[in-house]
Design an enzyme around this catalytic site. Structure first.
Site, PDB file in Angstrom:
ATOM      1  CB  CYS A  33     -21.358 114.142  19.198  1.00  0.00           C
ATOM      2  SG  CYS A  33     -22.962 114.162  20.895  1.00  0.00           S
ATOM      3  CB  CYS A 102     -20.115 115.008  27.302  1.00  0.00           C
ATOM      4  SG  CYS A 102     -19.607 115.753  25.812  1.00  0.00           S
TER       5      CYS A 102
HETATM    6  S1  FES Z   1     -19.116 114.708  22.422  1.00  0.00           S
HETATM    7 FE1  FES Z   1     -21.093 113.954  22.644  1.00  0.00          FE
HETATM    8  S2  FES Z   1     -21.116 113.338  24.350  1.00  0.00           S
HETATM    9 FE2  FES Z   1     -19.270 113.807  24.797  1.00  0.00          FE
END
Ligand code: FES
Length: 146
Positions: A33, A102
């Site tokens: 991400c 996360c």
């Molecule tokens: S979407 Fe990557 S840490 Fe939350």
């Protein structure tokens, strides 16, 4: 979708910032991400007396790092080593499954900062013998739903 606690920590994160002359600094990122978390520790006599963080990332990552700093503040190194991403997520009254990674970032950031401390001070921390701060945390956790 998000608990009140997640929203509250996202809106009003605790312990944001940097610590000058931190005893340990850990930076971790999630390559998928692109989110980045940096954690700073002040350690005295084996106790985390102060902790701050900077997170460039999603709301869950910000809430997770905020909660993680609250959990480990005042704890010994050994106690902080016991803090898992699950504990962070539970303290937030849960995270949606696709957001569990996360909280993994928060656990990794604590460990990376403790690892940095152990290197700088030439001390051994049980559980960090094979720690690789550059490792993708996904390799160690069941995170299929990303
Ligand atoms: S979407 Fe990557 S840490 Fe939350």
């Amino acid at each position: 979708m998000y608990s009140e606690k997640v929203m509250e920590h996202f809106r009003n994160p605790r312990n944001v910032g940097e610590i000058e002359n931190a005893d340990g600094i850990g930076e971790v990122g999630n390559p998928r991400c692109g989110d980045i978390m940096k954690m700073y520790l002040k350690i005295e006599d084996g106790v985390i007396v102060d902790v701050k963080f900077k997170t460039f990332g999603c709301g869950s990552a910000i809430a997770s790092s905020s909660m993680a700093t609250e959990i480990i503040k005042g704890k010994t190194i050994e106690e902080a080593m016991e803090v898992t991403n699950k504990a962070v997520a539970e303290a937030l009254d849960g995270l949606p499954p696709i957001k569990m990674h996360c909280s993994v970032l928060a656990e990794q950031a604590i460990k990376a900062a403790l690892f940095d401390y152990s290197k700088k001070n030439n001390v051994q921390i049980k559980g960090l013998e094979d720690f690789d701060p550059t490792e993708d945390p996904h390799d160690h956790h069941e995170l299929k739903e990303f």
